[in-house]
Scaffold this motif. Structure first.
Motif, PDB file in Angstrom:
ATOM      1  N   LYS A  68      79.684  85.263  -2.166  1.00 59.38           N
ATOM      2  CA  LYS A  68      79.788  85.063  -0.726  1.00 59.38           C
ATOM      3  C   LYS A  68      80.168  86.363  -0.021  1.00 59.38           C
ATOM      4  O   LYS A  68      80.601  87.320  -0.662  1.00 59.38           O
ATOM      5  CB  LYS A  68      80.861  84.006  -0.421  1.00 59.38           C
ATOM      6  N   VAL A  69      80.038  86.343   1.306  1.00 55.65           N
ATOM      7  CA  VAL A  69      80.441  87.521   2.082  1.00 55.65           C
ATOM      8  C   VAL A  69      81.947  87.753   1.977  1.00 55.65           C
ATOM      9  O   VAL A  69      82.423  88.881   2.128  1.00 55.65           O
ATOM     10  CB  VAL A  69      80.039  87.361   3.565  1.00 55.65           C
ATOM     11  N   LYS A 254      75.414  83.530  -2.315  1.00 56.00           N
ATOM     12  CA  LYS A 254      75.804  82.233  -1.752  1.00 56.00           C
ATOM     13  C   LYS A 254      75.647  82.257  -0.232  1.00 56.00           C
ATOM     14  O   LYS A 254      76.384  82.948   0.468  1.00 56.00           O
ATOM     15  CB  LYS A 254      77.253  81.900  -2.125  1.00 56.00           C
ATOM     16  N   GLN A 255      74.688  81.489   0.258  1.00 54.03           N
ATOM     17  CA  GLN A 255      74.408  81.447   1.683  1.00 54.03           C
ATOM     18  C   GLN A 255      75.430  80.589   2.430  1.00 54.03           C
ATOM     19  O   GLN A 255      75.861  79.560   1.924  1.00 54.03           O
ATOM     20  CB  GLN A 255      73.007  80.882   1.914  1.00 54.03           C
ATOM     21  N   GLN A 256      75.823  81.025   3.614  1.00 54.54           N
ATOM     22  CA  GLN A 256      76.715  80.220   4.443  1.00 54.54           C
ATOM     23  C   GLN A 256      75.997  78.962   4.932  1.00 54.54           C
ATOM     24  O   GLN A 256      74.768  78.947   5.011  1.00 54.54           O
ATOM     25  CB  GLN A 256      77.176  81.029   5.656  1.00 54.54           C
ATOM     26  N   PRO A 257      76.757  77.925   5.277  1.00 51.54           N
ATOM     27  CA  PRO A 257      76.126  76.721   5.839  1.00 51.54           C
ATOM     28  C   PRO A 257      75.319  77.057   7.091  1.00 51.54           C
ATOM     29  O   PRO A 257      75.638  77.998   7.817  1.00 51.54           O
ATOM     30  CB  PRO A 257      77.322  75.820   6.171  1.00 51.54           C
ATOM     31  N   MET A 258      74.299  76.268   7.350  1.00 48.48           N
ATOM     32  CA  MET A 258      73.408  76.525   8.480  1.00 48.48           C
ATOM     33  C   MET A 258      74.150  76.397   9.816  1.00 48.48           C
ATOM     34  O   MET A 258      75.042  75.570   9.966  1.00 48.48           O
ATOM     35  CB  MET A 258      72.237  75.543   8.440  1.00 48.48           C
ATOM     36  N   ILE A 259      73.748  77.222  10.777  1.00 49.07           N
ATOM     37  CA  ILE A 259      74.314  77.168  12.126  1.00 49.07           C
ATOM     38  C   ILE A 259      73.868  75.873  12.807  1.00 49.07           C
ATOM     39  O   ILE A 259      72.718  75.454  12.648  1.00 49.07           O
ATOM     40  CB  ILE A 259      73.831  78.390  12.940  1.00 49.07           C
ATOM     41  N   PRO A 260      74.745  75.236  13.587  1.00 50.98           N
ATOM     42  CA  PRO A 260      74.343  74.011  14.303  1.00 50.98           C
ATOM     43  C   PRO A 260      73.129  74.242  15.203  1.00 50.98           C
ATOM     44  O   PRO A 260      72.920  75.339  15.717  1.00 50.98           O
ATOM     45  CB  PRO A 260      75.580  73.676  15.132  1.00 50.98           C
TER      46      PRO A 260
END
Length: 321
Positions: A68-69, A254-260
């Motif tokens: 992750k970042v 590891k990608q962050q959760p999608m933006i709303p």
């Protein structure tokens, strides 16, 4: 200070090498107080600061983002040049000018576009350390080569950029004193930089001050799709923080959760609500507070621990030559 020979004779050769290296090599700074096995690496101590900050060069091989970042690393990081067409890299003494090729390419693209509009230069701040990992100060993220800080003020020259940001002095804010609106420094070049960066399909999100996003929500008359990527956050009034998507060829990223879904303009109101007046505090009988156990920080991903071990072995081999 020297280790006694009887202590050295009981250590594995690899550990002795690393211990001596920590005293003498420029590649890693800071001498350990004692020999230990931090993160399972012989001779490496937790000490002050992050062990990643002691590594001075990127690893060889292709660029791959791991983790992750906020808990990751990068192999084969690309070096952002000191200066390029339309941009200048500042505060390079921190050794945080490395990133994935997508990150470096975006910066070059912004510089190229800006150079067609003005003679002034884009100032680029921190990216990641040579092999990523946790930093000893300031950033919790910026660990896997996908983050970059881009200042909104433009520099007349590379010399003026370095001079105006020497020490801990930051470029000026783009937000008014009451933090409700942008100030007179905000202009067409700043709009271009933010909009161009957010419109790049490789960019995942951009952190920026709520007042700046509100200004863009009010004034944008064309394509408004990019507004979704602008995430309002504390600070970020003198710079914006770009975060790239996990790139192809990095399966362990590891990608962050999608933006709303949506522009995110209506939800900005929460950032500008007046603060409630504090209630009068009524003194109560003091009771012993229960100690809250803090969760220990998550360990680095296996790929990052392997990279850290490899990094220290490489430096150990250099010491033997």
């Amino acid at each position: 200070m020297r280790l006694k020979s009887r202590h050295l004779s009981t250590l594995p050769i690899s550990a002795v090498t690393v211990v001596m290296l920590l005293w003498s090599m420029n590649g890693i700074s800071g001498a350990p107080a004692k020999v230990s096995g931090y993160l399972g690496i012989p001779g490496l101590t937790k000490g002050k600061g992050s062990p990643w900050a002691r590594i001075k060069n990127p690893s060889n091989g292709s660029a791959k983002v791991i983790g992750k970042v906020s808990n990751g690393c990068i192999t084969g990081a690309e070096i952002l040049p000191k200066k390029g067409n339309g941009f200048v890299s500042i505060r390079r003494h921190r050794n945080r000018y490395y990133g994935h090729p997508d990150t470096v390419n975006l910066i070059k693209r912004l510089g190229d576009g800006l150079a067609k509009r003005t003679d002034k230069l884009l100032m680029v701040g921190d990216l990641a350390q040579p092999r990523g990992g946790k930093m000893s100060s300031m950033h919790r993220s910026h660990q896997n080569g996908l983050d970059a800080d881009i200042w909104l003020s433009l520099a007349k020259s590379a010399y003026s950029a370095h001079r105006s940001t020497a020490g801990k002095k930051d470029p000026p804010t783009m937000v008014g004193k009451k933090k409700l609106t942008v100030n007179g420094r905000w202009g067409k070049h700043q709009v271009y930089l933010v909009k161009t960066a957010a419109s790049d399909p490789r960019v995942d999100r951009i952190f920026i001050n709520p007042a700046i996003k509100r200004e863009l929500c009010k004034t944008e008359k064309g394509d408004r799709k990019y507004l979704r990527k602008l995430r309002a956050w504390w600070g970020h009034h003198a710079h914006f923080h770009v975060r790239m998507k996990c790139p192809k060829g990095s399966p362990n990223c590891k990608q962050q959760p999608m933006i709303p879904v949506g522009e995110g303009c209506k939800s900005l109101a929460m950032w500008f609500r007046p603060k409630a007046k504090p209630k009068k505090i009524v003194k109560k009988k003091t009771t012993k507070k229960k100690k809250v156990k803090r969760r220990p920080p998550s360990p680095p991903p296996p790929g990052c621990i392997a990279l850290l071990k490899k990094s220290y072995r490489e430096i150990g081999n250099l010491a033997q030559k």
